[in-house]
Each structure stands twice: as structure tokens, then as C-alpha cells.
Design an enzyme around this catalytic site. Structure first.
Site, PDB file in Angstrom:
ATOM      1  CE  LYS A 201     -67.967  64.359  60.681  1.00 46.74           C
ATOM      2  NZ  LYS A 201     -66.617  64.075  61.148  1.00 46.74           N
ATOM      3  CE  LYS A 256     -69.443  61.838  63.209  1.00 47.59           C
ATOM      4  NZ  LYS A 256     -68.019  61.890  63.090  1.00 47.59           N
TER       5      LYS A 256
END
Ligand code: PBG
Length: 334
Positions: A201, A256
């Protein structure tokens, strides 16, 4: 290998008609591959627009049920819930995150009453609950306290699992979280609760609309998450992060954002035999939506192109705010 050359080989031959383009398409996508996130808020009969996310709303729990039904009707297999927590319930130790009667736990129990055939996923992170909008608790200088945060994440995970949450999705990038959460789940008897970790992330500019939606933006002010989320200059580091999460007990992983990180998806896919989920985040969603509204391109085609690119890179499933909308439009790509 390429001994054939023009005109014996014409690359356009197989592209020249629709049936052969379809027959030889390398990538397909179905509603089964899509995960729909929902924002939930307190109250009854609420459907609040989010200024920076066209067509996305915050729903009160009663209204959420109808939206979950729509997701099921469109063939979607999982949803991801995010709560907007009222200011009064935010605190420096994020205690509301562990409250079994907090908004998200109540929403999960309500959905579960319907015995729907759909997986419920929830973020494990403290940003909706802290006063400074950070994903973990902080000291008086605003420094993240990794180890103290882990204890809270474990309690938050148990409250979610007890409420019926199928998938715990740690999204706060604390070191050691997956292992600690896995141990807590095992001790609590939640053997089949899945952990799908946001392993890679990045500290991204593209989370802006999300922070609007859950209301953490004003609390976070201009503070960044650079000390715990990944540096976007790094791709190989993602292999290390994913490896750690797998060894600590993650069942699948999330990368992400998605559109600017296709190289990371492809790298991780080559390295590990574990399902990868790409998260098309709020900023990516709004960028495509707003550009489409301006007539820059056809919104649906642009979304489908983006979703296909995630699968092409190696993702098996995709979290996207456009999931329900796109599920209806994928007939040609299944
Ligand atoms: C919270 C969280 C964020 C997102 C998902 N979980 C924001 C952040 O890390 O600041 C972003 C999702 C999106 O932008 O759609 N940890």
C-alpha cells in the site's frame, strides 16, 4: 521464433473480425472478479452524496441492505465496508475501533441476518477513529506507535470477526500486524476468517476522495502517511512486504493503488503463488468518472480498459467503486 514475416504474417488478420478477436482474447473479466466498497454512516434512511466521488454515497445501515442486494443481483461476490465515524467517537487511542457495537460491527450483523451469498470484508486500520486521522495511534509529536497500535488492531479484528466479518483486511501498514492478527483469530476460534492484507500500500495522492468520504481529511490536515505507507519510488520492496505478509498468515494480498502500479502487480505475480487483488482507489475512480463527464472519453469503456489492465498484469480480482455499474456491462469480456 518469428521466422514468418510480412506478408506471410499479417498481425491484423486475427484482429480483422470480432469473432476472432474474441476467440483469441488473452484476458477476460466477470462480475465474479469485482468487489464493491460501500461507505456507511449513522442514522436512518440516509443516502449522502460525496462531493469528490460522483455517483458514490454514504448509506445508513437500513439503506445499505438494498445496495448489497444490488451487488448480489449483479453477480458480485464480495463487498468492502468503510464507516464514517462521528467526531464525538474519535479519540487518541481509537477505542471506538474495538467497540463491538460500533457502526461497522452493527452493519455487518445486520447484513449477516439476511444470509446473503456474498463475502463481507472490512478494513483494519484506525484512521476513521483517531483524532489525527492516522492509521495507527501516535505520540505527542505525531509519531506512529507501531507496537502499541498492534494490540488495538487485534481487538478491532476480533470485534469484526465476532460480528460475522468474513475477511479482515489490514490496511494500516504496521509492521507485524498480519502475524499478530492471525494469532488472535486462531486464539478466538476464528479459523476460517480470512486475512486479505494490503501488503503493498503506497503513500499515494490518490486517496483524497476516500478521506473525504470517511471524513478523516479534516483531521489529517496536511500530515502525510509517508513513515508507514510505501514509498512510490519502490517496486521491489513490494516483494519483501508481500513475502512477510504471506509468512505471517495472509490468505491473499491487495496492491493499492492499481492504475499506476501495474508493474508492482506483475512483479508480485511472478514471485508468489497467492491471489492478488488490485484496488482501484477513490482518486482513480473519480479521475475516470469526472473525465468521462467532461466528454474526454466514454466512461464505461475507459473503466473496462482499466479493469482489464489489472487482470492482464496479474490480479485475480479488483476492488472498484464502479463494481456494480461495471458488472452490468461486462458481457463481452467474460
Ligand atoms: C485507510 C484506508 C485508505 C484507503 C483504504 N483504507 C486511505 C488511507 O490510507 O489514507 C484508500 C482507499 C481509496 O482511496 O479508495 N487506511
Amino acid at each position: 521464433m518469428f521466422s514468418l514475416s510480412y506478408p506471410k504474417k499479417r498481425a491484423q488478420r486475427l484482429r480483422s473480425c470480432k469473432w476472432s478477436r474474441d476467440l483469441f482474447a488473452e484476458t477476460c473479466i466477470s462480475p465474479k472478479n469485482l468487489i464493491q466498497p460501500f461507505f456507511i454512516t449513522e442514522g436512518n434512511n440516509i443516502k449522502n452524496a460525496i462531493d469528490t466521488m460522483p455517483s458514490i454515497y454514504r448509506y445508513s445501515v437500513d439503506n445499505l441492505i438494498r445496495e448489497v442486494e444490488k451487488a448480489i443481483e449483479s453477480g458480485i461476490k464480495a463487498i468492502l465496508l468503510f464507516p464514517q465515524i462521528i467526531s464525538d467517537k474519535k479519540s487518541s487511542n481509537a477505542s471506538e475501533a474495538c467497540n463491538i457495537n460500533n457502526l461497522i460491527c452493527r452493519a455487518i450483523r445486520e447484513i449477516k441476518k439476511h444470509n446473503f451469498d456474498i463475502g463481507i470484508m472490512a478494513d483494519v486500520a484506525l484512521d476513521p477513529y483517531t483524532l489525527d486521522g492516522h492509521d495507527g495511534i501516535t505520540d505527542s509529536n505525531g509519531k506512529i506507535l507501531n507496537d502499541a497500535t498492534l494490540d488495538i488492531l487485534c481487538k478491532q479484528s476480533i470485534s469484526l470477526a465476532e460480528s460475522g466479518c468474513d475477511v479482515i483486511a489490514p490496511s494500516e501498514m504496521m509492521d507485524g500486524r498480519v502475524g499478530r492478527i492471525r494469532d488472535s483469530l486462531e486464539q478466538g476460534g476464528f479459523y476460517n476468517t480470512k486475512i486479505i492484507s494490503y501488503s503493498a500500500k503506497y503513500a499515494s495522492n490518490f486517496y483524497g476522495p476516500f478521506r473525504d468520504a470517511v471524513g478523516s481529511k479534516n483531521f489529517l490536515k496536511n500530515s502525510s502517511k509517508d513513515t508507514y505507507q510505501m514509498d512510490f519510488r519502490n517496486a521491489r520492496e513490494a516483494i519483501y512486504e508481500v513475502g512477510l505478509d504471506i509468512s505471517e498468515g495472509a490468505d491473499a494480498i491487495i496492491i493499492k493503488p492499481a492504475m499506476l502500479y501495474l508493474d508492482v502487480i506483475s512483479l508480485v505475480k511472478k514471485e508468489f503463488n497467492i491471489p492478488i487483488i488490485a484496488y482501484q482507489v477513490s482518486g482513480e475512480y473519480s479521475m475516470l468518472k469526472i473525465a468521462g463527464e467532461k466528454g474526454i472519453f466514454d466512461t464505461d469503456s475507459a473503466f473496462i480498459e482499466s479493469l482489464i489492465s489489472f487482470k492482464r498484469a496479474g490480479a485475480c480480482s479488483i476492488i472498484t467503486y464502479a463494481a456494480i455499474e461495471m458488472a452490468k456491462k461486462l458481457a463481452f469480456y467474460r
